[in-house]
Design a protein around this motif. Structure first.
Motif, PDB file in Angstrom:
ATOM      1  N   GLY A  26     161.558  81.132  54.516  1.00 59.14           N
ATOM      2  CA  GLY A  26     160.087  81.479  53.795  1.00 59.14           C
ATOM      3  C   GLY A  26     159.637  80.531  53.130  1.00 59.14           C
ATOM      4  N   GLY A  29     155.051  80.860  48.114  1.00 55.44           N
ATOM      5  CA  GLY A  29     155.158  80.290  46.881  1.00 55.44           C
ATOM      6  C   GLY A  29     156.592  80.941  46.083  1.00 55.44           C
ATOM      7  N   HIS A  30     157.052  81.901  46.564  1.00 56.64           N
ATOM      8  CA  HIS A  30     158.432  82.487  46.171  1.00 56.64           C
ATOM      9  C   HIS A  30     159.745  81.635  46.574  1.00 56.64           C
ATOM     10  CE1 HIS A  30     157.141  85.807  43.597  1.00 56.64           C
ATOM     11  NE2 HIS A  30     156.127  85.816  44.523  1.00 56.64           N
ATOM     12  N   GLU A  51     160.361  77.385  57.070  1.00 56.66           N
ATOM     13  CA  GLU A  51     159.151  77.997  57.030  1.00 56.66           C
ATOM     14  C   GLU A  51     158.840  78.150  58.593  1.00 56.66           C
ATOM     15  OE1 GLU A  51     156.811  79.742  55.347  1.00 56.66           O
ATOM     16  OE2 GLU A  51     155.602  79.708  57.170  1.00 56.66           O
ATOM     17  N   ARG A  52     158.228  79.258  59.087  1.00 54.48           N
ATOM     18  CA  ARG A  52     158.030  79.492  60.540  1.00 54.48           C
ATOM     19  C   ARG A  52     156.645  78.853  60.940  1.00 54.48           C
ATOM     20  NH1 ARG A  52     155.915  85.310  61.783  1.00 54.48           N
ATOM     21  NH2 ARG A  52     154.466  85.409  59.966  1.00 54.48           N
ATOM     22  N   ASN A  59     151.027  84.665  52.458  1.00 54.64           N
ATOM     23  CA  ASN A  59     150.009  85.277  51.521  1.00 54.64           C
ATOM     24  C   ASN A  59     149.793  84.262  50.194  1.00 54.64           C
ATOM     25  OD1 ASN A  59     150.059  87.542  52.760  1.00 54.64           O
ATOM     26  ND2 ASN A  59     151.327  88.753  51.278  1.00 54.64           N
ATOM     27  N   SER A  60     150.740  83.337  50.204  1.00 53.64           N
ATOM     28  CA  SER A  60     150.693  82.402  49.108  1.00 53.64           C
ATOM     29  C   SER A  60     149.571  81.579  49.213  1.00 53.64           C
ATOM     30  CB  SER A  60     152.036  81.808  48.708  1.00 53.64           C
ATOM     31  OG  SER A  60     152.890  82.665  48.540  1.00 53.64           O
ATOM     32  N   ASN A  63     145.730  84.337  48.944  1.00 48.49           N
ATOM     33  CA  ASN A  63     145.599  85.522  47.874  1.00 48.49           C
ATOM     34  C   ASN A  63     144.235  84.952  46.923  1.00 48.49           C
ATOM     35  OD1 ASN A  63     146.638  84.379  45.233  1.00 48.49           O
ATOM     36  ND2 ASN A  63     148.100  83.478  46.900  1.00 48.49           N
ATOM     37  N   THR A  64     143.800  85.946  46.223  1.00 50.64           N
ATOM     38  CA  THR A  64     142.900  85.460  45.119  1.00 50.64           C
ATOM     39  C   THR A  64     143.011  85.237  44.148  1.00 50.64           C
ATOM     40  OG1 THR A  64     142.839  87.872  44.771  1.00 50.64           O
ATOM     41  CG2 THR A  64     141.451  87.604  46.513  1.00 50.64           C
ATOM     42  N   VAL A  66     144.823  85.960  41.205  1.00 49.33           N
ATOM     43  CA  VAL A  66     144.580  86.341  39.892  1.00 49.33           C
ATOM     44  C   VAL A  66     145.900  86.466  39.050  1.00 49.33           C
ATOM     45  CG1 VAL A  66     143.959  88.373  38.372  1.00 49.33           C
ATOM     46  CG2 VAL A  66     142.681  87.775  40.363  1.00 49.33           C
ATOM     47  N   VAL A 195     163.234  81.493  61.264  1.00 51.55           N
ATOM     48  CA  VAL A 195     164.536  82.326  61.456  1.00 51.55           C
ATOM     49  C   VAL A 195     164.557  83.603  62.338  1.00 51.55           C
ATOM     50  CG1 VAL A 195     166.309  83.743  59.924  1.00 51.55           C
ATOM     51  CG2 VAL A 195     165.255  81.356  58.956  1.00 51.55           C
ATOM     52  N   THR A 353     150.578  93.159  46.517  1.00 45.50           N
ATOM     53  CA  THR A 353     149.150  92.511  46.374  1.00 45.50           C
ATOM     54  C   THR A 353     149.185  91.818  45.031  1.00 45.50           C
ATOM     55  OG1 THR A 353     148.191  94.457  45.283  1.00 45.50           O
ATOM     56  CG2 THR A 353     148.151  94.495  47.599  1.00 45.50           C
ATOM     57  N   TRP A 354     150.155  91.418  44.316  1.00 53.60           N
ATOM     58  CA  TRP A 354     150.287  90.692  43.090  1.00 53.60           C
ATOM     59  C   TRP A 354     151.217  89.950  42.763  1.00 53.60           C
ATOM     60  CZ3 TRP A 354     151.521  95.842  44.276  1.00 53.60           C
ATOM     61  CH2 TRP A 354     153.085  96.076  44.275  1.00 53.60           C
ATOM     62  N   GLY A 355     151.722  89.280  43.929  1.00 56.23           N
ATOM     63  CA  GLY A 355     152.756  88.275  43.706  1.00 56.23           C
ATOM     64  C   GLY A 355     152.516  86.859  43.135  1.00 56.23           C
ATOM     65  N   PHE A 356     151.169  86.544  43.425  1.00 60.91           N
ATOM     66  CA  PHE A 356     150.944  85.168  43.326  1.00 60.91           C
ATOM     67  C   PHE A 356     151.336  84.791  41.933  1.00 60.91           C
ATOM     68  CE2 PHE A 356     147.753  81.873  41.875  1.00 60.91           C
ATOM     69  CZ  PHE A 356     148.088  80.793  42.513  1.00 60.91           C
ATOM     70  N   LYS A 357     150.791  85.637  40.912  1.00 58.17           N
ATOM     71  CA  LYS A 357     150.995  85.358  39.479  1.00 58.17           C
ATOM     72  C   LYS A 357     152.578  85.411  39.312  1.00 58.17           C
ATOM     73  CE  LYS A 357     149.015  89.167  38.666  1.00 58.17           C
ATOM     74  NZ  LYS A 357     148.894  89.728  40.147  1.00 58.17           N
TER      75      LYS A 357
HETATM   76  C1  LIG Z   1     144.110  89.064  50.330  1.00 54.84           C
HETATM   77  C2  LIG Z   1     145.047  88.925  49.316  1.00 54.84           C
HETATM   78  C3  LIG Z   1     144.896  88.862  47.783  1.00 54.84           C
HETATM   79  C4  LIG Z   1     145.735  88.794  46.926  1.00 54.84           C
HETATM   80  N1  LIG Z   1     145.525  88.621  45.505  1.00 54.84           N
HETATM   81  C5  LIG Z   1     146.514  88.452  44.509  1.00 54.84           C
HETATM   82  C6  LIG Z   1     146.011  88.148  43.279  1.00 54.84           C
HETATM   83  O1  LIG Z   1     144.720  87.915  43.083  1.00 54.84           O
HETATM   84  N2  LIG Z   1     146.948  87.828  42.277  1.00 54.84           N
HETATM   85  C7  LIG Z   1     148.329  87.820  42.887  1.00 54.84           C
HETATM   86  O2  LIG Z   1     149.216  87.571  41.830  1.00 54.84           O
HETATM   87  N3  LIG Z   1     148.740  88.217  43.931  1.00 54.84           N
HETATM   88  C8  LIG Z   1     148.021  88.379  44.851  1.00 54.84           C
HETATM   89  N4  LIG Z   1     148.172  88.617  46.296  1.00 54.84           N
HETATM   90  C9  LIG Z   1     149.673  88.710  46.837  1.00 54.84           C
HETATM   91  C10 LIG Z   1     150.380  87.589  46.856  1.00 54.84           C
HETATM   92  O3  LIG Z   1     149.622  86.647  47.682  1.00 54.84           O
HETATM   93  C11 LIG Z   1     151.643  87.657  47.430  1.00 54.84           C
HETATM   94  O4  LIG Z   1     152.378  88.374  46.596  1.00 54.84           O
HETATM   95  C12 LIG Z   1     152.490  86.246  47.124  1.00 54.84           C
HETATM   96  O5  LIG Z   1     151.994  85.102  47.844  1.00 54.84           O
HETATM   97  C13 LIG Z   1     153.680  86.641  48.113  1.00 54.84           C
HETATM   98  O6  LIG Z   1     154.446  85.223  48.276  1.00 54.84           O
HETATM   99  P1  LIG Z   1     155.711  85.093  48.978  1.00 54.84           P
HETATM  100  O7  LIG Z   1     156.115  83.796  48.839  1.00 54.84           O
HETATM  101  O8  LIG Z   1     156.720  86.196  48.803  1.00 54.84           O
HETATM  102  O9  LIG Z   1     155.137  85.389  50.380  1.00 54.84           O
HETATM  103  P2  LIG Z   1     154.358  84.543  51.367  1.00 54.84           P
HETATM  104  O10 LIG Z   1     153.416  83.484  50.812  1.00 54.84           O
HETATM  105  O11 LIG Z   1     153.776  85.439  52.354  1.00 54.84           O
HETATM  106  O12 LIG Z   1     155.629  83.614  52.136  1.00 54.84           O
HETATM  107  C14 LIG Z   1     156.236  84.136  53.059  1.00 54.84           C
HETATM  108  C15 LIG Z   1     156.441  82.904  54.038  1.00 54.84           C
HETATM  109  O13 LIG Z   1     157.469  83.459  54.872  1.00 54.84           O
HETATM  110  C16 LIG Z   1     157.378  82.796  55.949  1.00 54.84           C
HETATM  111  N5  LIG Z   1     158.226  83.599  57.237  1.00 54.84           N
HETATM  112  C17 LIG Z   1     157.931  84.836  57.586  1.00 54.84           C
HETATM  113  N6  LIG Z   1     159.087  85.128  58.193  1.00 54.84           N
HETATM  114  C18 LIG Z   1     159.777  84.165  58.558  1.00 54.84           C
HETATM  115  C19 LIG Z   1     161.071  83.939  59.532  1.00 54.84           C
HETATM  116  N7  LIG Z   1     161.583  84.753  60.255  1.00 54.84           N
HETATM  117  N8  LIG Z   1     161.432  82.402  59.223  1.00 54.84           N
HETATM  118  C20 LIG Z   1     160.925  81.722  58.629  1.00 54.84           C
HETATM  119  N9  LIG Z   1     159.750  81.937  57.727  1.00 54.84           N
HETATM  120  C21 LIG Z   1     159.278  83.004  57.698  1.00 54.84           C
HETATM  121  C22 LIG Z   1     156.045  83.116  56.488  1.00 54.84           C
HETATM  122  O14 LIG Z   1     155.162  82.240  57.480  1.00 54.84           O
HETATM  123  C23 LIG Z   1     155.340  82.734  55.036  1.00 54.84           C
HETATM  124  O15 LIG Z   1     154.748  81.520  55.115  1.00 54.84           O
HETATM  125  C24 LIG Z   1     147.132  88.877  47.263  1.00 54.84           C
HETATM  126  C25 LIG Z   1     147.570  88.836  48.615  1.00 54.84           C
HETATM  127  C26 LIG Z   1     146.363  88.964  49.688  1.00 54.84           C
HETATM  128  C27 LIG Z   1     146.801  88.818  51.037  1.00 54.84           C
END
Ligand SMILES: Cc1cc2nc3c(=O)[nH]c(=O)nc-3n(C[C@H](O)[C@H](O)[C@H](O)COP(=O)(O)OP(=O)(O)OC[C@H]3O[C@@H](n4cnc5c(N)ncnc54)[C@H](O)[C@@H]3O)c2cc1C
Lengths: 402, 767
Positions: A26, A29-30, A51-52, A59-60, A63-64, A66, A195, A353-357
């Motif tokens: 993945g 951001g995380h 990254e697929r 989501n990264s 998101n909005t 915040v 994956v 909905t809060w993982g960007f921060k």
């Molecule tokens: C509309 C919206 C608004 C939001 N607003 C906020 C906010 O204001 N503040 C805040 O803190 N958070 C906010 N969030 C939440 C935040 O965006 C997420 O919690 C955060 O981005 C999660 O990051 P991540 O890296 O875990 O996941 P993601 O950014 O979703 O990354 C996961 C990645 O894994 C990849 N992946 C999936 N399956 C596979 C696989 N089998 N093989 C390889 N890659 C794969 C995906 O393509 C993706 O790129 C919001 C979310 C949304 C949808």
């Protein structure tokens, strides 16, 4: 050229290898942050992020943005404060412009019950170190002159809570700064690499199967956002996660003049203005669990209507674009950053909905966990086995909000 | 006929679009850039009557229209005023086939569908019907001047034609550049376009000179060829030149202003200059298929020009590529050189394609750019709504606030001077002006409260007992007719969702009550499970059908007797009876700690019953009590309010409710989880706390300290009038497996105290 054209980030893509020390599934951001902190804090660079699609495409990049630290329980506040602090220094550390901007965040209360709730939020968070104060309607009007404090005569504002540290940053740039920082130090990032299965022998992770073949590593981090349960399945892990869609939309560009981030819990929407001048609006998750990224009209219609109740000036703004993401909601609305029952297999999830921060602090902590196999104190309360151990971390400060 | 542009009145002809009207008067909406007749390009955007980003080519010129052209630098301001406009209506339409676009192919599709006896709706922007998105359903939203149309078709045919490709080269922001179709339209309107040179396909029916070869640049009138040549030298040299050029304006080759004077082509390796007044561009077509791409997973087809393959123009070399976000080919190259190779990454790094034209102008060129650099031809950007931008006000049409219902006693409360509040999704009386008096009336005399908002469900059927046995952690089968019992509702994880009462009328007939805010969720949950279990059971939600009045206080029994309900009812019993001539089901229970009854009755009798009780209780000292007093009264008793005192992960033992859970039952939802977690040492618990104060109490959310450690926080709090101290519920962590006794809250000592705080034996309620 517009001032927002990315002018510094320089990616060095590499050919994939067969074996790595660490594989991160993945490129959100995380995942990217884990790679970045593994490289910068632990000198571990034999790392591949898979990254697929393209990095930051989940989501990264949806998101909005915040960023805040006022959550509901001590363990959360401590964790998010660390993240907020890391965000303040991320620009300098990476020497990349992530457009981090402190704006201040207001939650509106429209009823006596919500007034008490916001007072409680202020009291609790201030005590836990995330400064939040109770504000009166006229103070809110000062913070945000555009608000109709009577709520169009229907939803008057009786008070609210104000969190001055509330900020935003440009999501893409955060992802890229971290990706570049990791790559510069030798980590690999492979896009369009999905994956499809895990290789596990004797309860020890050995690698992954991708659409480009097998790759091996004795440590694998799962950081796939809303798709975590499908990867969990591959490991035979049943995770306490449900995936719900969350949507948002922006208007066209307007001159900068809307300063803070404003949320209404009674009316379920929040609003801010982006650095490029778009008005950005979001609301709560779709109630029905789903993996759909599809946008809905009902959301657009009702969110617009509710937002207009508090901000009548929105009426004549034109909506440019709407989109959705899929959120990994854990059973207690707190994140999961943890080892698992499979040796060498780690997950960071439940970001809802809060993982960007949380990206910097989660990256920092997961990197430490992977590097040392010791769980850092900061994330110890967020282990996966807390559900089994009845040490859940219900946090009203996060449920259903940004 | 005149309209106003930037404060200047301008004349126009009937049937002019706003764009044509402006061009008649030598005004270009954005100061320059290639214009077409269909609003695909961003150069036609303008502000009309205070609404920005209106496509001038897509609206008719109207007398008195007030138009402002957008600032060349920066963006239009946020509107300051909040003029009310008439809200738009929503109209719903159903049909077999919706055809979007009434060009040749659209008309043919409509005719064919009609011939096949299908109901057909057709829409077209030319007729003021702008389709803005296709959503799950299928729902197609169409904007018109009068209404937002929500069309629900079985099948959608997208016949929206094709857009003309815009030029990307230096000088592409000059005036006098038109697509072939625009030239034809202006010609038809009698415009004198001077000397027309066309590049690519010639405009229909208009005399023009062909400029053949590769398009290099446009040059403005009155600028010598030498000057412009400097600006358009090859990239490497230019980058050097730019370093010494001070202003951003000059760096941007595209911001050459003025009227086009010449087209420069490369013909057989030689630059050829074509003097002109107007350039007609026929650079190829791209399908307008965004609506199709939004809905292609459903029954949506694309036909005609909209179904064509996109022409891919030659790879752009220099000039502005995305006019919405001012992105040049050099910007593209710069991010490409630094590893941004994915289409989405290029887009996000430059912001090309994210402006109001949603990529129509830049997309074909970006695809050409990437293809030229060895990537296979990339698919277009994801098609997201809205296909054409609409105002928030228009989108909001038809929405309403989720209603906050009022009980049948609403008028009574207002008449009694109640402060009405939105509480648990209802308008409810917070207090009637004197909380202390309300409180004491219940403690010492009698009070009545409106509890109509409590959730009320009826479950009947042969398997009713069995079904509820599986739902509740209490033993349902042992509950005899005429009896009620307090119940917790647990989810599968063993966490408390709600609490309430179960009352048995007969083994095939139960009445369930829930909290005011919990009923809808609980009903959904029950229906889900009943359906899963396939039992013979029916469920009816009668929350809004029945009113409910709580009668509470030492004189409650007397009051009911006066109202004609004479046979006494024992604690936790219920039966039907008449109170003040109203047929009620009367429940004996207690939330306040005093003798209590709930009178459930047809809601249309509520006002009568309420008034009679007030009248009959006058000499007993009766008072109505609001939510504030009720909350204080129940806190004296330590009763929890689910949602306020509980959290998402509250298990029964965490809130001291083990007594409500019969683990030895064969089965109930959440049983496995509760059994498992019960074996684990507890970490925290909801506890009662008291504090000596002078009439005040710490606030909700106040942090509870044990020594210097945070133990938890306060969830409910009040100064107890009857006990003369502050009473609270709050979370506390166990220390070494035990709950401490002494805590500090806001710097003051607080003591853990077993609940109930008041009348521990419960004698008052049972009296
Ligand atoms: C509309 C919206 C608004 C939001 N607003 C906020 C906010 O204001 N503040 C805040 O803190 N958070 C906010 N969030 C939440 C935040 O965006 C997420 O919690 C955060 O981005 C999660 O990051 P991540 O890296 O875990 O996941 P993601 O950014 O979703 O990354 C996961 C990645 O894994 C990849 N992946 C999936 N399956 C596979 C696989 N089998 N093989 C390889 N890659 C794969 C995906 O393509 C993706 O790129 C919001 C979310 C949304 C949808």
């Amino acid at each position: 050229m517009n001032e927002f054209v990315e002018a510094k980030v320089d990616f060095k893509w590499q050919e994939p290898k067969k074996t790595y020390d660490v594989i991160i599934i993945g490129g959100g951001g995380h995942g990217l942050a884990a790679a970045y902190f593994l490289a910068t804090r632990h000198g571990i660079t034999d790392v591949a992020v898979l990254e697929r699609k393209y990095i930051g495409g989940g989501n990264s990049g949806r998101n909005t943005t915040v960023i805040r630290a006022n959550y509901g329980i001590p363990e959360s506040v401590r964790f998010y404060k660390r993240s907020v602090d890391l965000y303040f220094q991320l620009e300098e550390e990476t020497d990349r412009w992530i457009m981090h901007k402190q704006k201040g965040l207001v939650w509106l209360a429209h009823s006596e019950a919500h007034v008490r709730q916001e007072k409680a939020r202020a009291e609790l968070n201030t005590a836990l170190g995330a400064e939040t104060s109770y504000v009166t309607p006229s103070e809110i009007k000062e913070i945000c002159p555009q608000i109709d404090i009577t709520g169009s005569g229907q939803w008057p504002v009786l008070g609210g809570s104000y969190h001055p540290a509330g900020s935003t940053a440009r999501h893409d740039r955060v992802n890229w700064a971290l990706a570049e920082g990791a790559m510069k130090r030798g980590a690999h990032i492979h896009q369009r690499t999905e994956v499809q299965d895990l290789i596990i022998e004797n309860n020890q992770i050995k690698g992954v199967v991708t659409n480009h073949g097998k790759m091996y590593a004795n440590k694998v981090l799962c950081a796939v956002g809303g798709h975590v349960t499908s990867i969990g399945d591959m490991a035979g892990l049943r995770l306490p996660i449900r995936t719900h869609p969350l949507q948002a939309y922006v208007t066209n560009h307007y001159a900068q003049s809307f300063g803070p981030i404003i949320s209404s819990t009674s009316l379920y929407f929040y609003i801010s203005q982006t650095a490029r001048g778009e008005i950005l609006l979001g609301a709560e998750i779709d109630k029905q669990p789903s993996y759909s990224y599809r946008s809905g009209y009902h959301f657009l219609q009702t969110c617009s209507f509710r937002a207009m109740t508090m901000f009548p000036f929105l009426r004549d703004l034109r909506i440019n674009r709407q989109w959705g993401g899929v959120c990994d909601m854990s059973a207690d609305y707190s994140p999961i950053m943890s080892k698992t029952e499979i040796d060498g297999f780690y997950i960071t999830s439940g970001w809802g909905t809060w993982g960007f921060k949380a990206i910097p602090a989660s990256g920092e902590s997961m990197a430490a966990l992977i590097a040392t196999d010791e769980t850092p104190d900061l994330i110890a309360p967020f282990s996966l086995d807390r559900f089994k151990r009845d040490r859940t971390m219900a946090d009203r400060g996060s449920a259903g909000t940004h | 006929m005149r309209l106003i542009v930037d404060g200047r009145p301008i004349p126009f002809e009937p049937d002019d679009s706003l764009l044509v009207a402006m061009l008649r008067n030598g005004i270009h909406p954005t100061g320059g850039g290639c214009l077409g007749p269909d609003g695909d390009e961003p150069h036609c955007l303008t502000t009309v009557d205070g609404v920005s980003y209106i496509r001038a080519s897509q609206i008719k010129a109207r007398p008195g229209m007030i138009v402002t052209t957008n600032p060349i630098e920066g963006y239009p301001p946020l509107p300051e005023d909040d003029r009310q406009r008439g809200a738009k209506l929503v109209q719903h339409h159903h049909c077999d086939v919706l055809v979007i676009g009434q060009g040749e192919s659209g008309q043919a599709e409509a005719a064919a569908a009609r011939a096949a006896d299908k109901t057909v709706i057709t829409v077209d922007v030319q007729n003021g019907q702008e389709a803005i998105g296709i959503y799950p359903g299928i729902l197609v939203v169409v904007r018109t001047d009068d209404a937002m149309l929500h069309i629900h078709p079985h099948e959608v045919v997208v016949a929206t034609g094709a857009a003309e490709i815009l030029p990307v080269c230096p000088g592409n922001e000059l005036k006098g550049l038109y697509t072939g179709r625009m030239v034809a339209q202006l010609h038809g309107k009698g415009f004198d376009l001077g000397r027309i040179v066309h590049v690519g396909t010639a405009p229909d029916g208009v005399e023009s000179t062909a400029a053949v070869g590769e398009l290099l640049r446009f040059e403005p009138k009155g600028v010598s060829p030498v000057e412009t040549q400097n600006l358009t030298s090859p990239r490497s040299e230019k980058t050097q030149n730019l370093a010494s050029l001070p202003s951003k304006k000059t760096q941007n080759l595209a911001s050459l202003q003025g009227d086009v004077g010449a087209v420069i082509m490369l013909e057989n390796g030689v630059e050829v200059r074509h003097e002109c007044d107007t350039v007609a561009l026929g650079l190829g077509l791209i399908p307008r298929n965004r609506l199709y791409r939004m809905g292609r997973d459903w029954n949506v087809r694309v036909v005609g020009e909209a179904a064509r393959k996109s022409d891919i123009p030659p790879c752009p070399k220099t000039g502005t590529l995305c006019p919405c976000s001012s992105v040049t080919v050099d910007d593209m190259q710069a991010v490409w050189d630094r590893g941004f190779h994915e289409m989405e990454l290029v887009k996000r790094a430059t912001l090309a394609g994210t402006g109001p034209c949603q990529g129509v102008a830049c997309l074909p060129h970006i695809r050409a750019f990437l293809q030229d650099r060895g990537k296979k031809l990339q698919p277009p950007f994801t098609a997201r709504p809205l296909a054409r931008q609409q105002t928030i006000g228009e989108i909001a049409a038809g929405a309403y606030h989720f209603s906050t219902p009022r009980t049948a006693l609403d008028a009574e409360h207002r008449q009694l001077g109640a402060q009405m509040e939105r509480i648990s999704g209802w308008w409810r009386p917070w207090n009637y002006g004197d909380v202390a008096a309300e409180y004491w009336a219940v403690r010492e005399a009698v009070g009545i409260g409106d509890v109509s908002t409590l959730g009320k469900l009826i479950v009947t059927g042969a398997d009713a007992t069995e079904a509820l046995e599986r739902v509740y952690p209490t033993k349902v089968a042992t509950l005899r007719p005429g009896r009620s019992r307090y119940v917790l509702m647990l989810n599968e994880a063993g966490y408390i969702m709600d609490d309430g009462l179960i009352s048995c009328v007969s083994p095939t007939h139960y009445i369930l009550s829930t909290s005011s805010s919990g009923v809808n969720g609980f009903e959904r949950w029950l229906r889900d499970w009943f359906d899963t279990w396939q039992l013979d059971v029916r469920l009816m939600n009668i929350t809004q059908t029945l009113g409910a009045i709580s009668v509470s206080g030492p004189f409650a029994t007397d009051l009911l007797a006066r109202a004609g309900f004479e046979q006494p009812l024992r604690f936790m019993r219920h039966r039907e009876g008449t109170v003040a001539s109203v047929n009620c089901r009367v429940y004996r229970l207690s939330f306040t700690g005093e003798i209590g009854y709930e009178l459930h009755h047809p809601a249309d009798q509520s006002a009568h019953l309420w008034r009679e009780l007030m009248l009959l209780g006058r000499d007993l000292g009766i008072k109505p009590f609001g939510i504030e007093a009720q909350s204080n009264l129940r806190l004296d008793k330590g009763h929890i309010i689910v949602g306020q005192d509980t959290d998402y992960d509250s298990t029964p033992r965490r809130v001291h409710h083990e007594w409500a859970v019969k683990l030895e039952k064969p089965y109930f939802l959440g049983q496995r989880a509760v059994k498992r977690t019960n074996k684990i040492p507890l970490d925290r618990q909801l506890i009662g706390l008291t504090m000596e104060t002078d009439g005040d109490a710490p606030g909700e959310g106040a942090v509870i300290l044990h020594g210097d450690d945070i133990a938890g926080y306060v969830t409910s709090t009040a100064y107890s009038r009857v006990l003369g101290k502050a009473v609270m519920l709050g979370w506390a962590k166990l220390v070494d497996g035990a709950l401490p006794t002494d805590f500090t809250i806001n710097g003051r000592p607080a003591t853990r105290t077993d609940v109930p705080f008041y009348d521990k034996e419960g004698n008052r309620a049972r009296a």
